[in-house]
Design a protein around this motif. Structure first.
Motif, PDB file in Angstrom:
ATOM      1  N   ARG A 136       1.168  -1.534   0.158  1.00  0.00           N
ATOM      2  CA  ARG A 136      -0.096  -0.119  -0.055  1.00  0.00           C
ATOM      3  C   ARG A 136       1.286   1.216  -0.119  1.00  0.00           C
ATOM      4  O   ARG A 136       0.859   1.869  -0.433  1.00  0.00           O
ATOM      5  CB  ARG A 136      -0.639  -0.266   1.180  1.00  0.00           C
ATOM      6  CG  ARG A 136      -1.992  -1.067   1.289  1.00  0.00           C
ATOM      7  CD  ARG A 136      -2.652  -1.099   2.242  1.00  0.00           C
ATOM      8  NE  ARG A 136      -2.370  -0.285   3.757  1.00  0.00           N
ATOM      9  CZ  ARG A 136      -2.344  -1.860   4.408  1.00  0.00           C
ATOM     10  NH1 ARG A 136      -2.811  -3.183   3.822  1.00  0.00           N
ATOM     11  NH2 ARG A 136      -1.889  -1.786   5.371  1.00  0.00           N
ATOM     12  N   ALA A 137       1.964   1.570   0.723  1.00  0.00           N
ATOM     13  CA  ALA A 137       3.306   2.591   0.688  1.00  0.00           C
ATOM     14  C   ALA A 137       3.837   3.070  -0.329  1.00  0.00           C
ATOM     15  O   ALA A 137       3.361   4.310  -1.216  1.00  0.00           O
ATOM     16  CB  ALA A 137       4.457   2.651   1.812  1.00  0.00           C
ATOM     17  N   ASP A 148       4.730  12.768   0.962  1.00  0.00           N
ATOM     18  CA  ASP A 148       4.208  12.996   1.726  1.00  0.00           C
ATOM     19  C   ASP A 148       4.457  12.140   3.220  1.00  0.00           C
ATOM     20  O   ASP A 148       3.651  10.814   3.035  1.00  0.00           O
ATOM     21  CB  ASP A 148       2.827  13.328   1.076  1.00  0.00           C
ATOM     22  CG  ASP A 148       1.918  13.554   2.922  1.00  0.00           C
ATOM     23  OD1 ASP A 148       2.268  14.496   2.993  1.00  0.00           O
ATOM     24  OD2 ASP A 148       1.242  13.016   2.720  1.00  0.00           O
ATOM     25  N   ALA A 150       3.077  11.954   5.885  1.00  0.00           N
ATOM     26  CA  ALA A 150       1.556  11.446   6.879  1.00  0.00           C
ATOM     27  C   ALA A 150       0.978  10.399   5.983  1.00  0.00           C
ATOM     28  O   ALA A 150       0.462   9.441   6.159  1.00  0.00           O
ATOM     29  CB  ALA A 150       0.862  12.986   6.562  1.00  0.00           C
ATOM     30  N   GLY A 151       1.482  10.415   4.188  1.00  0.00           N
ATOM     31  CA  GLY A 151       0.078   9.610   3.310  1.00  0.00           C
ATOM     32  C   GLY A 151       0.541   8.513   3.291  1.00  0.00           C
ATOM     33  O   GLY A 151      -0.193   8.234   3.085  1.00  0.00           O
ATOM     34  N   ARG A 153       2.840   7.374   5.812  1.00  0.00           N
ATOM     35  CA  ARG A 153       2.633   6.178   7.080  1.00  0.00           C
ATOM     36  C   ARG A 153       0.868   6.096   6.749  1.00  0.00           C
ATOM     37  O   ARG A 153       0.371   4.538   7.404  1.00  0.00           O
ATOM     38  CB  ARG A 153       2.772   6.647   8.495  1.00  0.00           C
ATOM     39  CG  ARG A 153       4.238   7.252   7.862  1.00  0.00           C
ATOM     40  CD  ARG A 153       3.952   8.009   9.737  1.00  0.00           C
ATOM     41  NE  ARG A 153       5.914   8.660   9.662  1.00  0.00           N
ATOM     42  CZ  ARG A 153       6.312   8.006  10.303  1.00  0.00           C
ATOM     43  NH1 ARG A 153       6.526   6.898  11.119  1.00  0.00           N
ATOM     44  NH2 ARG A 153       7.795   8.627  11.095  1.00  0.00           N
ATOM     45  N   LYS A 154       0.082   6.781   6.059  1.00  0.00           N
ATOM     46  CA  LYS A 154      -1.318   6.630   6.755  1.00  0.00           C
ATOM     47  C   LYS A 154      -1.488   4.618   5.555  1.00  0.00           C
ATOM     48  O   LYS A 154      -2.411   3.967   5.949  1.00  0.00           O
ATOM     49  CB  LYS A 154      -2.050   7.685   5.591  1.00  0.00           C
ATOM     50  CG  LYS A 154      -3.798   7.274   6.121  1.00  0.00           C
ATOM     51  CD  LYS A 154      -4.260   8.634   5.607  1.00  0.00           C
ATOM     52  CE  LYS A 154      -6.032   8.289   5.412  1.00  0.00           C
ATOM     53  NZ  LYS A 154      -6.909   9.734   4.917  1.00  0.00           N
ATOM     54  N   ALA A 155      -1.043   5.138   4.270  1.00  0.00           N
ATOM     55  CA  ALA A 155      -1.376   3.251   3.837  1.00  0.00           C
ATOM     56  C   ALA A 155      -0.539   2.906   3.505  1.00  0.00           C
ATOM     57  O   ALA A 155      -1.385   1.628   3.826  1.00  0.00           O
ATOM     58  CB  ALA A 155      -0.661   4.193   1.952  1.00  0.00           C
ATOM     59  N   TYR A 156       0.660   2.832   4.544  1.00  0.00           N
ATOM     60  CA  TYR A 156       1.314   1.470   5.306  1.00  0.00           C
ATOM     61  C   TYR A 156       0.295   1.220   6.667  1.00  0.00           C
ATOM     62  O   TYR A 156      -0.240   0.008   6.453  1.00  0.00           O
ATOM     63  CB  TYR A 156       2.438   1.699   5.603  1.00  0.00           C
ATOM     64  CG  TYR A 156       2.773   0.842   5.947  1.00  0.00           C
ATOM     65  CD1 TYR A 156       3.794  -0.445   5.699  1.00  0.00           C
ATOM     66  CD2 TYR A 156       2.967   0.141   7.925  1.00  0.00           C
ATOM     67  CE1 TYR A 156       4.742  -0.847   6.123  1.00  0.00           C
ATOM     68  CE2 TYR A 156       3.114  -1.111   8.673  1.00  0.00           C
ATOM     69  CZ  TYR A 156       4.219  -1.267   7.597  1.00  0.00           C
ATOM     70  OH  TYR A 156       5.145  -2.757   7.724  1.00  0.00           O
ATOM     71  N   ALA A 157      -0.304   1.837   6.922  1.00  0.00           N
ATOM     72  CA  ALA A 157      -1.472   1.457   8.094  1.00  0.00           C
ATOM     73  C   ALA A 157      -2.466   0.614   7.406  1.00  0.00           C
ATOM     74  O   ALA A 157      -2.843  -0.085   8.846  1.00  0.00           O
ATOM     75  CB  ALA A 157      -1.911   2.984   9.491  1.00  0.00           C
TER      76      ALA A 157
END
Length: 158
Positions: A136-137, A148, A150-151, A153-157
């Motif tokens: 995803r990341a 980005d 934050a983007g 990290r959000k994708a990884y999570a």
């Protein structure tokens, strides 16, 4: 000190480029400026021929070699950035005044030199233990121009 240092070819812009580069990163400085002793394809007598500089501890040479040759993506300089503020500052400085932004954190500065502006967290996310998160990341990164954090990290999570 390394025995190897990259040499960047410019057409009259070596000193200007070196000054920009050393202004961006700690442990950077102009070491020496050598001037042409005679008129040559590299410039008139007295003009800058070579600038030796250190960029983040790495020695470089900038050469005013005459006619400009275009750089390719085959050689680029990757800068590891601790946080988004550093990504943003370097991205903005290197892409300004005629630079060209590209995908996945790549850009060409106004002199045509390729740079990768990469947050240090990126390898952790792409190589993390959660393989689906890493995928995803990677997908998120492929859609970004400037990276980005934050983007990513959000994708990884997820």
């Amino acid at each position: 000190m390394s025995k190897i240092s990259p040499c960047l070819w410019f057409d009259g812009e070596a000193e200007e480029a070196a000054k920009l580069y050393v202004s961006l990163l700690p442990d950077s400085r102009i070491e020496k400026i050598q001037r042409n002793t005679v008129d040559s394809p590299a410039g008139k007598a007295g003009s800058v021929l070579v600038v030796e500089f250190t960029l983040a501890g790495q020695r470089f040479m900038a050469l005013n070699g005459g006619t400009r040759f275009e750089y390719t993506h085959a050689v680029s300089f990757k800068i590891d950035c601790a946080d988004q503020a550093e990504v943003d500052r370097l991205w903005d400085s290197l892409s300004s005044n005629g630079g060209q932004v590209e995908r996945c954190g790549w850009l060409k500065d106004r002199y045509g030199v390729s740079w990768q502006i990469v947050p240090t967290v990126l390898p952790e996310l792409l190589g993390g233990p959660d393989r689906a998160g890493a995928q995803r990341a990677m997908q998120a990164m492929m859609q970004m121009v400037k990276l980005d954090i934050a983007g990513l990290r959000k994708a990884y999570a997820g």
